[in-house]
Write a protein that holds these residues in place. Sequence first.
Motif, mmCIF file in Angstrom:
data_model
loop_
_atom_site.group_PDB
_atom_site.id
_atom_site.type_symbol
_atom_site.label_atom_id
_atom_site.label_comp_id
_atom_site.label_asym_id
_atom_site.label_seq_id
_atom_site.Cartn_x
_atom_site.Cartn_y
_atom_site.Cartn_z
ATOM 1 N N ALA A 69 -0.596 33.724 0.922
ATOM 2 C CA ALA A 69 -1.976 33.939 1.379
ATOM 3 C C ALA A 69 -2.298 35.417 1.583
ATOM 4 C CB ALA A 69 -2.209 33.178 2.681
ATOM 5 N N GLU A 85 -8.631 27.193 7.428
ATOM 6 C CA GLU A 85 -8.515 28.395 6.605
ATOM 7 C C GLU A 85 -7.990 29.566 7.440
ATOM 8 O OE1 GLU A 85 -11.317 31.060 3.594
ATOM 9 O OE2 GLU A 85 -12.208 29.524 4.850
ATOM 10 N N ASP A 86 -7.150 30.397 6.826
ATOM 11 C CA ASP A 86 -6.595 31.596 7.474
ATOM 12 C C ASP A 86 -5.780 31.266 8.726
ATOM 13 O OD1 ASP A 86 -7.825 33.102 5.513
ATOM 14 O OD2 ASP A 86 -9.624 33.458 6.720
ATOM 15 N N LYS A 126 -5.825 37.260 0.637
ATOM 16 C CA LYS A 126 -6.722 37.745 1.689
ATOM 17 C C LYS A 126 -7.054 39.229 1.484
ATOM 18 C CE LYS A 126 -8.951 36.720 5.467
ATOM 19 N NZ LYS A 126 -10.082 35.801 5.409
ATOM 20 N N ILE A 185 -5.570 37.000 9.686
ATOM 21 C CA ILE A 185 -4.910 35.704 9.511
ATOM 22 C C ILE A 185 -4.212 35.371 10.825
ATOM 23 C CG2 ILE A 185 -2.968 34.505 8.398
ATOM 24 C CD1 ILE A 185 -3.618 35.976 5.817
#
Length: 424
Positions: free
Chosen positions: A364, A345-346, A368, A320
């Motif tokens: 998140a 995203e990420d 993940k 991330i």
Amino acid sequence: MLEHDKPVTRAWVLHPELKSDHSRRAPVPALAEAVALAAALPDLDVVGAEIVRLPKLHAGKLFGKGKIAELKDRLTAADVELVLVDGPVTPVQQRNLEKDWGVKLLDRTGLILEIFSDRARTSEGVLQVEMAALSYQRTRLVRAWTHLERQRGGLGFVGGPGETQIEADRRAIDDQLVRLRRQLEKVGKTRALHRASRAKVPFPIVALVGYTNAGKSTLFNMLTGADVLAKDMLFATLDPTMRKITLPTGDEVIMSDTVGFISDLPTELVAAFRATLEEVLDADLILHIRDISHDQTEEQARDVMAILQKLGVAENAPLIEVWNKVDLLQGEAYESRVNQAARTEDLFAVSALNGEGMAALLAAIPEKLKDPRAEQVLTLTFAEGRKRAWLFEAGIVTDDQQTEDGYRMTVLWTALQQERFNRL
């Protein structure tokens, strides 16, 4: 002697810029980084800094005669005691320039070693620094190796007694290197035991990585409540720190803060500090922390990813990207970065200082960590109760049936969880 009681050394920073070399970093930010490196040592006072543009490098003295004379006038006028050259300097060049200018001289490797020595705290960190320093020292033939026996407070390049330039006794250095390697092997075994015991803990490891001074330690402190040194200086953290934290979702993870990366870090130093990056090798998730307010943020990000690829972790663990220090951006720059992060995203835009964006990032992390997972059927004997307990603790068992000889278990796990289980 307390750090603030140390005599202050007046230093001058030079960034040599070869006109023909277009592969190097832009000279202005490179000089600024070199000054920041120097500022990381408490007993240095940087009284001047400049870019020295060169048509070519001179083998014996790095600079030409005219430039050496011009610089000598400036150094003398400013009462400079130490010159820091932001780049490699050969032992011959170092000796000649020190003689011409009447000052001590450190190249980039020597300066980083000084900082590493000043910051290293764990026994392994200290040993790694001393080994790197001795290997570097062995090529110099102009310093006294005995300074390096000191465990802390600098390696003797800057300040301190015995500054006469004497030829190092190579045999003595080699003997010392052998002793250090033996000590390091013992520490390495202890560390391997610690890693093995961590493998028994079923919590995922989340490693914070990033360019030095990107704000990793500030973020780590905010997340864990730990009191890791978090100063606005390069290499503030050298030894990895690990803490278990409970995320707002209730998931428990081990958070790991690591040494900051830097461009043009000499290969021998990357090797010496590989151990401090072991937590990254073991990580289930990597958070790449970037100082998004920095002028060279793109270049810094490339340097970090290059080192991760060298370590062989960039392809394995999910990643991330965290754009830190958005609080330092204003107007359009702020809006642009925050909007870009929201659409990607990420990618998360945060401020470790005021907490902006942290809730979304924390939400998140467990998501993940969930992917990708593979289903596998395991057969365990009754004697392998500890392994079975580990699987349940990790929350990855989808089916468990007792058989005549033990247990038939179906698990849904990540590759790293499988690797960790195999080490039990």
